[in-house]
Design a protein around this motif. Structure first.
Motif, PDB file in Angstrom:
ATOM      1  N   TYR A  36       0.845  -1.187   0.000  1.00  0.00           N
ATOM      2  CA  TYR A  36       0.000   0.000   0.000  1.00  0.00           C
ATOM      3  C   TYR A  36       0.882   1.238   0.000  1.00  0.00           C
ATOM      4  O   TYR A  36       2.004   1.236   0.508  1.00  0.00           O
ATOM      5  CB  TYR A  36      -0.896   0.041   1.242  1.00  0.00           C
ATOM      6  N   GLN A  38       0.727   5.440   1.047  1.00  0.00           N
ATOM      7  CA  GLN A  38      -0.041   6.410   1.808  1.00  0.00           C
ATOM      8  C   GLN A  38       0.592   7.789   1.744  1.00  0.00           C
ATOM      9  O   GLN A  38       1.770   7.950   2.090  1.00  0.00           O
ATOM     10  CB  GLN A  38      -0.200   5.969   3.269  1.00  0.00           C
ATOM     11  N   SER A  41      -2.220  12.542   5.508  1.00  0.00           N
ATOM     12  CA  SER A  41      -3.630  12.866   5.743  1.00  0.00           C
ATOM     13  C   SER A  41      -4.578  12.166   4.771  1.00  0.00           C
ATOM     14  O   SER A  41      -5.693  12.648   4.526  1.00  0.00           O
ATOM     15  CB  SER A  41      -3.857  14.385   5.679  1.00  0.00           C
ATOM     16  N   GLN A  42      -4.138  11.050   4.212  1.00  0.00           N
ATOM     17  CA  GLN A  42      -5.013  10.253   3.358  1.00  0.00           C
ATOM     18  C   GLN A  42      -4.970   8.798   3.811  1.00  0.00           C
ATOM     19  O   GLN A  42      -4.032   8.375   4.483  1.00  0.00           O
ATOM     20  CB  GLN A  42      -4.579  10.338   1.891  1.00  0.00           C
ATOM     21  N   GLY A  43      -5.983   8.032   3.416  1.00  0.00           N
ATOM     22  CA  GLY A  43      -5.968   6.612   3.710  1.00  0.00           C
ATOM     23  C   GLY A  43      -5.014   5.888   2.782  1.00  0.00           C
ATOM     24  O   GLY A  43      -4.696   6.368   1.692  1.00  0.00           O
ATOM     25  N   PRO A  44      -4.513   4.729   3.193  1.00  0.00           N
ATOM     26  CA  PRO A  44      -3.628   3.952   2.325  1.00  0.00           C
ATOM     27  C   PRO A  44      -4.309   3.580   1.006  1.00  0.00           C
ATOM     28  O   PRO A  44      -5.523   3.378   0.967  1.00  0.00           O
ATOM     29  CB  PRO A  44      -3.334   2.699   3.151  1.00  0.00           C
ATOM     30  N   PHE A  46      -4.128   0.892  -2.264  1.00  0.00           N
ATOM     31  CA  PHE A  46      -3.599  -0.377  -2.764  1.00  0.00           C
ATOM     32  C   PHE A  46      -2.717  -0.149  -3.981  1.00  0.00           C
ATOM     33  O   PHE A  46      -3.077   0.596  -4.893  1.00  0.00           O
ATOM     34  CB  PHE A  46      -4.763  -1.297  -3.127  1.00  0.00           C
ATOM     35  N   TYR A  87       3.835   0.599   2.534  1.00  0.00           N
ATOM     36  CA  TYR A  87       3.671  -0.466   3.515  1.00  0.00           C
ATOM     37  C   TYR A  87       3.647  -1.822   2.822  1.00  0.00           C
ATOM     38  O   TYR A  87       2.955  -2.010   1.820  1.00  0.00           O
ATOM     39  CB  TYR A  87       2.353  -0.300   4.273  1.00  0.00           C
ATOM     40  N   PHE A  99      -0.246  -3.616   9.643  1.00  0.00           N
ATOM     41  CA  PHE A  99       0.693  -2.663   9.055  1.00  0.00           C
ATOM     42  C   PHE A  99       1.887  -2.468   9.992  1.00  0.00           C
ATOM     43  O   PHE A  99       1.719  -2.364  11.194  1.00  0.00           O
ATOM     44  CB  PHE A  99       0.021  -1.307   8.865  1.00  0.00           C
ATOM     45  N   GLY A 100       3.067  -2.375   9.413  1.00  0.00           N
ATOM     46  CA  GLY A 100       4.244  -1.972  10.180  1.00  0.00           C
ATOM     47  C   GLY A 100       4.395  -0.469  10.074  1.00  0.00           C
ATOM     48  O   GLY A 100       3.431   0.242   9.778  1.00  0.00           O
ATOM     49  N   ALA A 101       5.589   0.020  10.299  1.00  0.00           N
ATOM     50  CA  ALA A 101       5.849   1.463  10.234  1.00  0.00           C
ATOM     51  C   ALA A 101       6.011   1.950   8.806  1.00  0.00           C
ATOM     52  O   ALA A 101       5.943   3.142   8.539  1.00  0.00           O
ATOM     53  CB  ALA A 101       7.078   1.823  11.054  1.00  0.00           C
ATOM     54  N   ARG A 104       9.394   5.291   4.320  1.00  0.00           N
ATOM     55  CA  ARG A 104       9.133   6.652   3.865  1.00  0.00           C
ATOM     56  C   ARG A 104      10.050   6.959   2.690  1.00  0.00           C
ATOM     57  O   ARG A 104      11.265   7.094   2.852  1.00  0.00           O
ATOM     58  CB  ARG A 104       9.380   7.649   4.996  1.00  0.00           C
TER      59      ARG A 104
ATOM     60  N   GLY B  42       2.141   3.140  11.327  1.00  0.00           N
ATOM     61  CA  GLY B  42       1.225   2.513  10.401  1.00  0.00           C
ATOM     62  C   GLY B  42      -0.146   2.326  11.027  1.00  0.00           C
ATOM     63  O   GLY B  42      -0.296   2.400  12.249  1.00  0.00           O
ATOM     64  N   PRO B  43      -1.154   2.099  10.213  1.00  0.00           N
ATOM     65  CA  PRO B  43      -2.503   1.844  10.740  1.00  0.00           C
ATOM     66  C   PRO B  43      -2.527   0.622  11.645  1.00  0.00           C
ATOM     67  O   PRO B  43      -1.868  -0.382  11.368  1.00  0.00           O
ATOM     68  CB  PRO B  43      -3.331   1.616   9.470  1.00  0.00           C
ATOM     69  N   MET B  89      -5.836   9.391  13.740  1.00  0.00           N
ATOM     70  CA  MET B  89      -6.630   9.281  12.516  1.00  0.00           C
ATOM     71  C   MET B  89      -7.328   7.934  12.558  1.00  0.00           C
ATOM     72  O   MET B  89      -6.681   6.903  12.772  1.00  0.00           O
ATOM     73  CB  MET B  89      -5.715   9.374  11.286  1.00  0.00           C
ATOM     74  N   LEU B  91      -9.293   5.248  10.432  1.00  0.00           N
ATOM     75  CA  LEU B  91      -9.460   4.858   9.037  1.00  0.00           C
ATOM     76  C   LEU B  91     -10.458   3.722   8.916  1.00  0.00           C
ATOM     77  O   LEU B  91     -10.474   2.807   9.741  1.00  0.00           O
ATOM     78  CB  LEU B  91      -8.127   4.411   8.445  1.00  0.00           C
ATOM     79  N   PHE B 104      -9.432   1.933   1.258  1.00  0.00           N
ATOM     80  CA  PHE B 104      -9.530   2.797   2.423  1.00  0.00           C
ATOM     81  C   PHE B 104     -10.244   4.113   2.121  1.00  0.00           C
ATOM     82  O   PHE B 104     -10.177   4.648   1.009  1.00  0.00           O
ATOM     83  CB  PHE B 104      -8.131   3.124   2.953  1.00  0.00           C
ATOM     84  N   GLY B 105     -10.895   4.636   3.146  1.00  0.00           N
ATOM     85  CA  GLY B 105     -11.455   5.966   3.085  1.00  0.00           C
ATOM     86  C   GLY B 105     -10.424   7.002   3.468  1.00  0.00           C
ATOM     87  O   GLY B 105      -9.284   6.661   3.809  1.00  0.00           O
TER      88      GLY B 105
END
Lengths: 109, 113
Positions: A36, A38, A41-44, A46, A87, A99-101, A104, B42-43, B89, B91, B104-105
């Motif tokens: 994924y 990201q 300020s947005q969702g991940p 795919f 991710y 999910f891990g970290a 970046r 991460g999430p 956040m 999600l 995801f949203g």
């Protein structure tokens, strides 16, 4: 649950190919590998998913060796807009989406 | 087609208050997931639904957190007696079926003062 290990950060320049490797030594037989992306300020979002060998779509390629203990996400000719967190997830979906970290990625001009 | 939507996009509340966060999944998606993401991490999985039932709520941090999906579509994540540590956040994601790709949203940013 299979644990994943990725580099914390990577730098690249516009136009280069970027390869991000993820280690998942205890991947299970039924597990898929999913990546994924990201943005802040947005969702991940795919990117790509695979089980073995190589998968390619319009944005990336995913290379998985025969032992499946690692995988490499390849982004061809990155641009500034590819700066994001990437991710790697391993699991058979449902609650296995851990999910891990992430990694970046910073693309520089 | 329309993606996953979440409302509100931002929520500021005071410690001790009750909040509800809403998720509208992609039409026809049977599975719905909630995650929480703190800055720089991460999430973190909270709960997922297959249809109307919570198939796995093992990620909910404590009994102040609860989620429902009464008609198998829209879901609401409810947090009672909010604490400053709940700021994050939140999600939501949905998938066609349990074994399919999650979409995801945009998330709801919750700030507890």
């Amino acid at each position: 649950l299979a644990k994943t290990t990725q580099p914390i950060s990577m730098d690249s320049y516009e136009g280069q190919e970027v390869n991000i490797t993820c280690s998942h030594n205890n991947i299970a037989t039924n597990d898929y590998i999913t990546w994924y992306q990201q943005f802040p300020s947005q969702g991940p979002r795919f990117i790509i998913q695979g089980y073995k060998t190589k998968v390619t779509n319009e944005v990336a390629s995913l290379f998985i060796p025969a032992d499946r203990k690692s995988s490499t996400l390849s982004l061809p000719r990155v641009s500034l807009s590819d700066t994001a967190v990437y991710y790697c997830l391993v699991g058979d979906f449902g609650n296995d989406m851990r999910f891990g970290a992430g990694t970046r990625l910073t693309v520089k001009p | 087609g329309a993606g996953v939507s979440q409302t509100p996009s931002n929520k500021v509340t005071e410690k001790g208050k009750y909040v509800e966060l809403r998720c509208d999944p992609i039409s026809g998606h049977t599975a719905l997931y909630w995650y929480r993401q703190s800055l720089g991490q991460g999430p973190e999985f909270l709960i997922y639904f297959q249809g109307t039932g919570a198939a796995d709520d093992s990620g909910l941090p404590n009994d102040r957190f609860f989620a429902v999906r009464p008609e198998g579509s829209v879901s609401t994540l409810k947090i009672q007696r909010t604490e400053r540590g709940d700021s994050a956040m939140y999600l939501c994601a949905s998938s066609l079926n349990l074994a399919d790709t999650q979409y995801f949203g945009p998330g709801t940013r919750l700030t507890v003062l």
